[in-house]
Design an enzyme around this catalytic site. Structure first.
Site, PDB file in Angstrom:
ATOM      1  N   SER A   1      -1.006   8.551  -3.649  1.00  0.00           N
ATOM      2  CA  SER A   1      -2.439   8.781  -3.630  1.00  0.00           C
ATOM      3  C   SER A   1      -2.759   9.946  -2.713  1.00  0.00           C
ATOM      4  O   SER A   1      -2.200  10.050  -1.620  1.00  0.00           O
ATOM      5  CB  SER A   1      -3.102   7.496  -3.125  1.00  0.00           C
ATOM      6  OG  SER A   1      -4.470   7.688  -3.033  1.00  0.00           O
TER       7      SER A   1
ATOM      8  N   SER B   1      -2.540  11.551   2.515  1.00  0.00           N
ATOM      9  CA  SER B   1      -1.886  11.068   1.304  1.00  0.00           C
ATOM     10  C   SER B   1      -1.082   9.811   1.654  1.00  0.00           C
ATOM     11  O   SER B   1      -0.862   9.515   2.831  1.00  0.00           O
ATOM     12  CB  SER B   1      -0.965  12.183   0.800  1.00  0.00           C
ATOM     13  OG  SER B   1      -0.365  11.835  -0.409  1.00  0.00           O
ATOM     14  N   LYS B   2      -0.668   9.075   0.674  1.00  0.00           N
ATOM     15  CA  LYS B   2       0.217   7.929   0.930  1.00  0.00           C
ATOM     16  C   LYS B   2       0.898   7.532  -0.369  1.00  0.00           C
ATOM     17  O   LYS B   2       0.339   7.728  -1.451  1.00  0.00           O
ATOM     18  CB  LYS B   2      -0.596   6.737   1.441  1.00  0.00           C
ATOM     19  CG  LYS B   2       0.237   5.716   2.176  1.00  0.00           C
ATOM     20  CD  LYS B   2       0.518   6.183   3.579  1.00  0.00           C
ATOM     21  CE  LYS B   2       1.210   5.168   4.419  1.00  0.00           C
ATOM     22  NZ  LYS B   2       0.997   5.433   5.849  1.00  0.00           N
ATOM     23  N   GLY B   3       2.090   6.978  -0.252  1.00  0.00           N
ATOM     24  CA  GLY B   3       2.790   6.526  -1.441  1.00  0.00           C
ATOM     25  C   GLY B   3       3.310   5.112  -1.237  1.00  0.00           C
ATOM     26  O   GLY B   3       3.438   4.642  -0.105  1.00  0.00           O
TER      27      GLY B   3
ATOM     28  N   ASP C   1       7.579   5.054   6.078  1.00  0.00           N
ATOM     29  CA  ASP C   1       6.556   4.044   6.363  1.00  0.00           C
ATOM     30  C   ASP C   1       7.286   2.697   6.287  1.00  0.00           C
ATOM     31  O   ASP C   1       8.519   2.658   6.346  1.00  0.00           O
ATOM     32  CB  ASP C   1       5.404   4.157   5.349  1.00  0.00           C
ATOM     33  CG  ASP C   1       4.138   3.475   5.845  1.00  0.00           C
ATOM     34  OD1 ASP C   1       3.427   4.077   6.649  1.00  0.00           O
ATOM     35  OD2 ASP C   1       3.868   2.325   5.434  1.00  0.00           O
TER      36      ASP C   1
END
Ligand code: GLU
Length: 476
Positions: free
Chosen positions: A61, A106-108, A149
């Site tokens: 995202s 952002s992040k996944g 993460d």
């Protein structure tokens, strides 16, 4: 809204955003533009494992591209979902703005329990996920740079970097496509410990301000403070380890998946970590009391509570019972918006996630710069710095050799003073400086505006102001 009346994680972050934005004077429409998540990509892919094809679901995202690349980790966990990834991406935007790393957010996430797969299988899955993201430029040194993460670490980042290099053989900046790589694969010293180290620096900075200590109803320094830590993963372990071995804090409770162990005299964090690695949990840790109901210990009497695992552990059900006067959010989103309101009314001081756990992305920024500059920090200056120090030491030694002068150098001084800073020292110095500066920008708002009663709102206001300024500079 869930059945329990608690908003979702993303709604929770939005509520916190709205609270801050309402106190600001943003041009019409800009507030909405900043708050919304720009794009979320969902991918489903198959990997042949154990004689069958298994399908995995992953997300990346991008919350904001006001600065590029967008930055944020990739999480491997069974319950990853779009709402969570979007909430985490938005937190990345505000986090990066607060600590002045020049990135969007952002992040996944990949829906997977990494404990169910062996190393080889995990490599295949990571490689395939990376392939899907790289071919759509959702991993790219100039556009989108992932990092570790929950459930991921150096190993996964090395695989992502390798996959990018295979697909972009002539990109001289390929290594900068991901951070958190092992030092031998283009990483930087001090990245693994960075988030926990940042939590330590954040607390050290908090305890430099008597007014802030008093606001939490505490006094003195970190020395002797009783600390409850939830989650002894990478962040929780490093924070607990540094606070107990360097600042004199006493870690009275560690909460893990299988329960809580406690010792009023303080737990030995390294021994406990080894115990967890060998036994899969905290149960049976010698010399400590054990209880199966781990999360109940969030309500234990203590001075500082450090939630360092997952979102939502402090919520509308337990917020009223939390006794800690000071909470530092080492995890992302551990306190829901509902709990935040209850705690605010109780007078609990919360050092918010967007600041408290920003040490990780700060050192990621240093790694990205190192990769783009193709040179290790300190390589040019170190010996020159040592040579200049040598001049002073020689001069001091010449003076102290004079029989008429009755003084001598402190043992150890020469060795300590002469040593030029290597990469690790420079990373720590840059991180410390960043954590101090960001805290000060937050506390200034907290103390100068009567309508701001908490650090979270202050932190959001600083960040939103910076993102807005960057949009304005672009003519939006
Ligand atoms: N996943 C970490 C975070 O939530 C690190 C992000 C990064 O280094 O880009 O802040």
């Amino acid at each position: 809204m869930s059945a329990t009346g608690e908003p979702s994680f993303r709604q929770s972050v939005d509520l916190m955003f709205n609270r801050a934005a309402a106190l600001m004077d943003l041009p019409p429409g800009l507030e909405e533009k900043i708050r919304v998540c720009n794009a979320t990509y969902t991918v489903r892919f198959g990997v042949r494992l154990r004689g069958e094809i298994r399908t995995f679901t992953g997300y990346r995202s991008v919350h904001s591209e006001h600065m590029e690349p967008a930055k944020g980790g990739i999480r491997f966990a069974p319950n990853v979902n779009q709402d969570e990834v979007e909430a985490l991406a938005s937190l990345m935007t505000y986090k990066c703005a607060l600590v002045e790393t020049p990135f969007g957010g952002s992040k996944g996430g990949l829906c997977i329990d990494p404990r169910h797969y062996d190393d080889f299988e995990l490599e295949q899955i990571t490689r395939r996920f990376a392939y899907e993201l790289i071919k759509r430029d959702m991993i790219n040194p100039a556009q989108n740079v992932p990092a570790p993460d929950m459930g991921t670490g150096e190993r996964e980042m090395a695989v992502i970097a390798d996959q990018y290099q295979r697909m972009n053989t002539t990109d001289i900046n390929a290594k900068a496509c991901v951070t958190g790589k092992p030092p031998h694969a283009g990483g930087i010293q001090g990245r693994v410990e960075a988030t926990g180290r940042g939590v330590q620096y954040a607390l050290q900075e908090f305890f430099r301000h008597p007014e802030d200590i008093a606001a939490a109803g505490l006094s003195g320094t970190l020395d002797g403070k009783r600390v409850v830590v939830q989650g002894l993963g990478n962040v929780g372990y490093h924070a607990a380890h540094f606070l107990s071995t360097e600042d004199g804090a006493i870690i009275t409770h560690v909460i893990e998946r299988d329960g809580v162990v406690s010792d009023p005299e303080g737990l030995n964090i390294n021994a406990l970590r080894d115990w967890i690695a060998e036994n899969g949990g905290v149960r049976g840790f010698p010399g400590a009391e054990y209880h199966e109901e781990g999360l109940k210990a969030l309500e234990a009497e203590c001075d500082i509570l450090i939630p360092a695992a997952i979102e939502g552990v402090i919520n509308m059900h337990n917020a009223q019972s939390i006794k800690a006067p000071l909470i530092i959010e080492a995890a992302n989103g551990p306190v829901t918006a509902g709990a935040d309101e209850i705690l605010r009314h109780k007078g609990t001081v919360i050092i918010p996630d967007l600041y408290a756990n920003a040490g990780g992305v700060t050192v990621s920024y240093f790694e990205w710069v190192k990769n783009l500059s193709h040179i290790r920090f300190g390589r040019m200056q170190r010996r020159q710095e040592e040579a200049r120090h040598q001049l002073i030491v020689d001069e001091l030694e010449r003076l102290s050799a004079d029989p008429g002068i009755n003084w001598q150098l402190t043992p150890n001084f020469k060795e300590r003073y002469l040593r030029g800073a290597g990469e690790l020292e420079l990373v720590r110095s840059g991180l410390d400086d960043t954590m101090r500066a960001a805290y000060q920008s937050m506390r200034e708002v907290w103390h100068t505006r009567n309508d701001v009663t908490d650090l979270r709102t202050a932190g959001f206001m600083v960040s939103i102001g910076r993102v807005a300024a960057s949009y304005r500079a672009k003519g939006l």
